[in-house]
Motif scaffolding. Structure first.
Motif, PDB file in Angstrom:
ATOM      1  N   LEU A   1      30.225  12.428  79.186  1.00  0.00           N
ATOM      2  CA  LEU A   1      29.540  13.119  77.815  1.00  0.00           C
ATOM      3  C   LEU A   1      28.746  13.730  78.261  1.00  0.00           C
ATOM      4  CD1 LEU A   1      31.191  14.703  76.205  1.00  0.00           C
ATOM      5  CD2 LEU A   1      30.280  13.757  74.586  1.00  0.00           C
ATOM      6  N   ILE A   2      27.252  12.945  78.470  1.00  0.00           N
ATOM      7  CA  ILE A   2      25.646  13.503  78.530  1.00  0.00           C
ATOM      8  C   ILE A   2      25.737  14.622  79.857  1.00  0.00           C
ATOM      9  CG2 ILE A   2      23.139  13.500  78.739  1.00  0.00           C
ATOM     10  CD1 ILE A   2      23.910  11.082  76.976  1.00  0.00           C
TER      11      ILE A   2
ATOM     12  N   SER B   1      27.876  17.267  79.319  1.00  0.00           N
ATOM     13  CA  SER B   1      27.514  18.488  79.186  1.00  0.00           C
ATOM     14  C   SER B   1      25.645  18.796  79.792  1.00  0.00           C
ATOM     15  CB  SER B   1      26.130  17.699  77.487  1.00  0.00           C
ATOM     16  OG  SER B   1      27.655  17.188  77.047  1.00  0.00           O
TER      17      SER B   1
ATOM     18  N   VAL C   1      25.442  23.185  80.721  1.00  0.00           N
ATOM     19  CA  VAL C   1      24.374  24.096  80.172  1.00  0.00           C
ATOM     20  C   VAL C   1      23.994  24.906  81.657  1.00  0.00           C
ATOM     21  CG1 VAL C   1      22.045  23.676  79.443  1.00  0.00           C
ATOM     22  CG2 VAL C   1      24.307  22.318  78.456  1.00  0.00           C
TER      23      VAL C   1
END
Length: 367
Positions: free
Chosen positions: A345-346, A349, A353
């Protein structure tokens, strides 16, 4: 002589007006000094440990207090059974478990002595060795203080290494090298490729073409996605067949992690190309801005838990840290999604971004 002085003055003014150059000249050396000074350390500090206390007596509690008071360890969990240890290691809850045997206090006054067990997560062999070494030192010192007779007060320490019993350093090297190579090659090659178009003026042609910004980006990065993925597979194959590095978990999730990380690295390269004016600047940002943090702040060489709090916070925004954690979990511990969902998930993300920022910068240039 006046002409030379005038020329030097002009060049100095150009340098002082360029804030990027000033940052490189003055901020970068200071940043490198602070990073190297604080990160490059073999000391253990506040390492996370779990405790399984089967004795629950005064002596066992005193030993746990000694471990905590040493400054080397921080107790984050009190376990109820040995079955919880392996699961906690897979989740990354702590780095070492201390198992205190039954009748710990009573056995210390007997000739046979007491027993404790130190179980370390050896997927990071260097850290595991340091942890058991420091813990053994604290236990030995405590045992020496408890002796009332020469034969009494002894503590037998048993050491076990989970996931890497032979303590092979290559177990840690493979994920770390992959993190460094993929993010450098993918980010650097992409940033240089796009910046080259800007330098030669062909980027303006692309920007006024019917292609949308995301289509330009997609066309630029697709070849590098394929090449980087082949690169990742090559490193995995060499690690498995040459260095005998195991892949305990799912090969599917191993490939997914690498695919997401490659996309993230490419998005970083695209973002760098939107802020760099030349190929040289793009290469410099890629090498200095990505290589050093990847090596020093990702946990590749030096454990994150031993860094100062400020650097631990900075390491959170290092994509390589989460990639290495996910790779170690899949390769040495387990391939189940429940153990790697946070890292995935990180990474996703970060990718989103940087892609949004990159497309936005392309749109600004188009206007």
């Amino acid at each position: 002589m006046k002409q030379l002085i005038a020329f030097i003055r002009k060049e100095a003014m150009h340098i002082f007006r360029d804030y990027r150059t000033m940052l490189v000249l003055f901020l970068m050396p200071v940043a490198q000094l602070l990073i190297f000074g604080y990160v490059i350390s073999t000391e253990i500090k506040d390492a996370r440990i779990g405790v399984l206390d089967k004795a629950h007596d005064y002596s066992s509690r005193q030993l746990v207090d000694r471990l905590s008071a040493s400054g080397y360890f921080r107790v984050v969990d009190y376990l109820q059974s040995e079955h919880e240890i392996e699961s906690a290691f897979r989740k990354g809850d702590f780095q070492m478990a201390v198992v205190i045997g039954e009748g710990f206090g009573n056995n210390m006054i007997r000739p046979e002595g007491s027993r404790i067990q130190l179980i370390a997560d050896a997927s990071d062999a260097n850290t595991a060795q340091m942890l058991v070494s420091y813990a053994s030192g604290v236990v030995s010192k405590y045992a020496a203080e408890q002796k009332t007779f020469p034969a009494h007060g002894s503590i037998e320490t048993e050491i076990r290494m989970f996931f890497n019993p032979a303590l092979k350093g290559v177990y840690m090297s493979i994920p770390g090298i992959m993190a460094m190579v993929l993010i450098l090659v993918s980010a650097m090659m992409t940033s240089i490729s796009i910046t080259r178009e800007k330098e030669f003026g062909s980027m303006e042609v692309l920007l006024i073409s019917p292609l949308k910004p995301f289509q330009i980006i997609l066309g630029k990065v697709t070849p590098y996605v394929v090449l980087s993925f082949i690169n990742a597979l090559t490193i995995i194959v060499i690690g498995v067949f040459v260095f005998k590095v195991p892949v305990v978990g799912s090969l599917f999730w191993l490939l997914i992690i690498n695919f997401i990380y490659i996309l993230l690295a490419l998005s970083l390269g695209i973002f760098i190309s939107t802020v760099a004016k030349s190929q040289m600047v793009a290469m410099f940002i890629s090498m200095i801005g990505l290589m050093l943090p990847t090596i020093l702040l990702s946990g590749f060489i030096y454990p994150v838990a031993s860094m100062p709090k400020a650097l631990q916070v900075i390491s959170v925004i290092m994509p390589a840290r989460w990639y290495i954690q996910a790779m170690k979990t899949v390769m040495f511990k387990s391939g189940e999604l429940i153990f790697i969902w946070k890292e995935l998930l990180i990474l996703i993300s970060f990718f989103v971004v940087f892609m949004v920022l990159s497309v936005r910068n392309f749109k600004i240039r188009l206007q």
